[in-house]
Design a protein around this motif. Structure first.
Motif, mmCIF file in Angstrom:
data_model
loop_
_atom_site.group_PDB
_atom_site.id
_atom_site.type_symbol
_atom_site.label_atom_id
_atom_site.label_comp_id
_atom_site.label_asym_id
_atom_site.label_seq_id
_atom_site.Cartn_x
_atom_site.Cartn_y
_atom_site.Cartn_z
ATOM 1 N N THR A 7 0.637 -0.908 -0.447
ATOM 2 C CA THR A 7 0.149 -0.447 0.063
ATOM 3 C C THR A 7 0.946 0.753 -0.041
ATOM 4 O O THR A 7 1.724 1.657 1.179
ATOM 5 C CB THR A 7 -1.202 0.173 1.109
ATOM 6 O OG1 THR A 7 -1.784 -0.994 1.665
ATOM 7 C CG2 THR A 7 -2.081 0.983 0.985
ATOM 8 N N PRO A 8 0.876 1.819 -0.783
ATOM 9 C CA PRO A 8 1.725 3.186 -1.120
ATOM 10 C C PRO A 8 0.887 3.869 -0.681
ATOM 11 O O PRO A 8 -0.297 4.433 -0.895
ATOM 12 C CB PRO A 8 2.147 3.381 -2.435
ATOM 13 C CG PRO A 8 1.377 2.635 -3.390
ATOM 14 C CD PRO A 8 0.327 1.228 -2.642
ATOM 15 N N TYR A 9 1.767 5.302 -0.176
ATOM 16 C CA TYR A 9 1.057 6.323 0.114
ATOM 17 C C TYR A 9 1.763 7.605 -0.294
ATOM 18 O O TYR A 9 2.917 7.707 0.284
ATOM 19 C CB TYR A 9 0.669 6.596 1.838
ATOM 20 C CG TYR A 9 0.182 5.471 2.947
ATOM 21 C CD1 TYR A 9 -1.181 5.358 3.232
ATOM 22 C CD2 TYR A 9 0.753 4.794 3.167
ATOM 23 C CE1 TYR A 9 -1.959 4.697 3.254
ATOM 24 C CE2 TYR A 9 -0.199 2.493 3.577
ATOM 25 C CZ TYR A 9 -1.153 2.558 4.130
ATOM 26 O OH TYR A 9 -1.903 2.211 3.902
ATOM 27 N N VAL A 10 1.257 8.563 -0.641
ATOM 28 C CA VAL A 10 1.725 10.146 -1.302
ATOM 29 C C VAL A 10 1.789 11.253 -0.198
ATOM 30 O O VAL A 10 0.693 11.457 0.491
ATOM 31 C CB VAL A 10 1.427 10.282 -2.076
ATOM 32 C CG1 VAL A 10 2.106 11.915 -2.661
ATOM 33 C CG2 VAL A 10 1.622 9.111 -3.384
ATOM 34 N N LEU A 11 2.726 11.431 0.933
ATOM 35 C CA LEU A 11 2.459 12.797 1.613
ATOM 36 C C LEU A 11 3.123 13.570 0.671
ATOM 37 O O LEU A 11 3.989 13.701 0.115
ATOM 38 C CB LEU A 11 3.323 12.121 2.435
ATOM 39 C CG LEU A 11 2.599 10.507 3.716
ATOM 40 C CD1 LEU A 11 3.714 10.686 4.844
ATOM 41 C CD2 LEU A 11 1.308 10.285 3.760
ATOM 42 N N ARG A 12 2.028 14.828 1.523
ATOM 43 C CA ARG A 12 2.996 16.533 1.272
ATOM 44 C C ARG A 12 2.242 17.139 2.807
ATOM 45 O O ARG A 12 1.515 17.017 3.448
ATOM 46 C CB ARG A 12 1.858 16.463 0.021
ATOM 47 C CG ARG A 12 2.044 18.270 -0.173
ATOM 48 C CD ARG A 12 1.628 18.968 -0.441
ATOM 49 N NE ARG A 12 1.191 18.571 -2.190
ATOM 50 C CZ ARG A 12 -0.013 17.975 -2.137
ATOM 51 N NH1 ARG A 12 -1.085 17.523 -1.734
ATOM 52 N NH2 ARG A 12 -0.640 17.492 -3.742
#
Length: 374
Positions: A7-12
């Motif tokens: 499960t990838p999570y793109v964070l900002r």
């Protein structure tokens, strides 16, 4: 133990160590049928690169590795390299591979109930802490005051990032850069270490680099980092011949073969390796072995989230030639909010967390808070 999902999570997030500019990364959770979850990171940075990294993980590497033995990071690494032979000699594929490999090593250490460094083979108990910062204050006096405070708080050295976003002229005026180094040396005395990272925002030609580095050498800098774009190999070689200051490079390299090519130039003394872009724990170890065989120094890059910090710290403690460990000196959300127990120094020394794995388990509340939603 089999891989069951990724499960990838793109964070900002706003990064206080980068003048509160927004930064991005891809965190990755790898799950197994034993219920052990490992975490990795790919520093893709830009929105389109994060999106592409997620696509390679979900559409390429997950189908390839689903059902494979999770406790065989090397076998999985080899499979990903073979699968991506056409597009994987660096770039986005290396980002995706890095995150998966890092997570698999995290799983392997958790399965043993040991800190990752125990699996890798410890070479140091602690390393001196270096305050790795972007110079962004409006004046030299302001910058020196800020940096000296980090020494007062226990840091043993500092790495000055020039040419960054912010209010400073650092990296845009060589005379200013030399004056900054001179003022800082005068303030902290002889004991504190000073490294200078010219970085992507500094555009020196070769004569300017030679003059500037030789002038900085009068104030005892430990090394000059990334003095040119990595494609300017001939300029690196010429600079090495013209200055006495050690040269550092490699932060933007992709894979072990690239480091071997740099070793052959004999232009680099300190090699920066980022396990979140240079093919993970496995890639880092392969590159570090070649660098140490050549008698050079390895310096792990750790300028993103606590997940990368954890992996880089364990790798550094397991690398014989590592001499320090870099930390972002200003508390930020990806170091102090993402995890329950931030990785920090104790009186200027950094040691491995005693927790199993790389010791940087993200809190899902923080992941959800900083998730980059369209």
């Amino acid at each position: 133990m089999r891989i069951t999902g990724m499960t990838p999570y793109v964070l900002r997030w706003p990064e206080p160590n980068d003048f509160n500019n927004l930064r991005m990364t891809v965190l990755l959770a790898v799950d197994t049928d034993a219920g052990i979850r490992g975490w990795g990171e790919a520093i893709a940075m830009w929105p389109e690169a994060c999106k592409a990294t997620v696509a390679i993980i979900e559409d390429g590497f997950l189908p390839l590795l689903s059902g494979r033995e999770a406790l065989d990071p090397q076998g999985c690494w080899d499979a990903m390299k073979k699968h991506s032979w056409w597009y994987g000699e660096g770039g986005i594929a290396s980002f995706a591979l890095s995150a998966i490999d890092m997570a698999l090593w995290d799983i392997a250490a958790k399965d043993k109930g040991e800190p990752l460094v125990k699996l890798l083979g410890p070479q140091h108990e602690t390393l001196p802490a270096c305050a790795s910062l972007h110079v962004n204050q409006p004046t030299i006096e302001d910058s020196v005051r800020e940096i000296a405070a980090h020494f007062a708080n226990g840091f043993r050295s500092t790495k000055l990032g020039l040419g960054k976003r912010g209010l400073s002229k650092a990296g845009r005026d060589p005379d200013y850069d030399v004056a900054l180094v001179a003022a800082l040396r005068n303030e902290i005395g002889k004991a504190g270490g000073i490294m200078v990272d010219a970085g992507n925002g500094t555009a020196w030609d070769l004569p300017t680099a030679v003059r500037t580095v030789n002038r900085m050498a009068e104030h005892d800098i430990a090394w000059i980092e990334e003095p040119f774009h990595p494609g300017r190999v001939a300029d690196h070689i010429a600079l090495k011949a013209a200055v006495s200051v050690p040269i550092a490079a490699g932060e933007r390299e992709w894979q072990p073969a690239g480091y071997r090519r740099w070793i052959e130039t004999e232009a680099v003394d300190i090699f920066g390796i980022d396990p979140a872009r240079a093919e993970g724990i496995t890639g880092f170890r392969l590159a570090a072995a070649a660098i140490e065989d050549a008698g050079r120094i390895v310096n792990a890059h750790a300028w993103s989230t606590a997940v990368l910090t954890g992996a880089s710290l364990h790798l550094s403690l397991a690398t014989r030639s590592a001499v320090l460990f870099e930390l972002k000196p200003l508390p930020g959300p990806m170091q102090f909010e993402l995890v329950e127990e931030p990785i920090w120094h104790d009186n200027g020394l950094v040691s491995a967390p005693p927790r199993p794995g790389h010791g940087a388990e993200p809190k899902m509340t923080a992941v959800d808070k900083y998730l980059a939603r369209r």
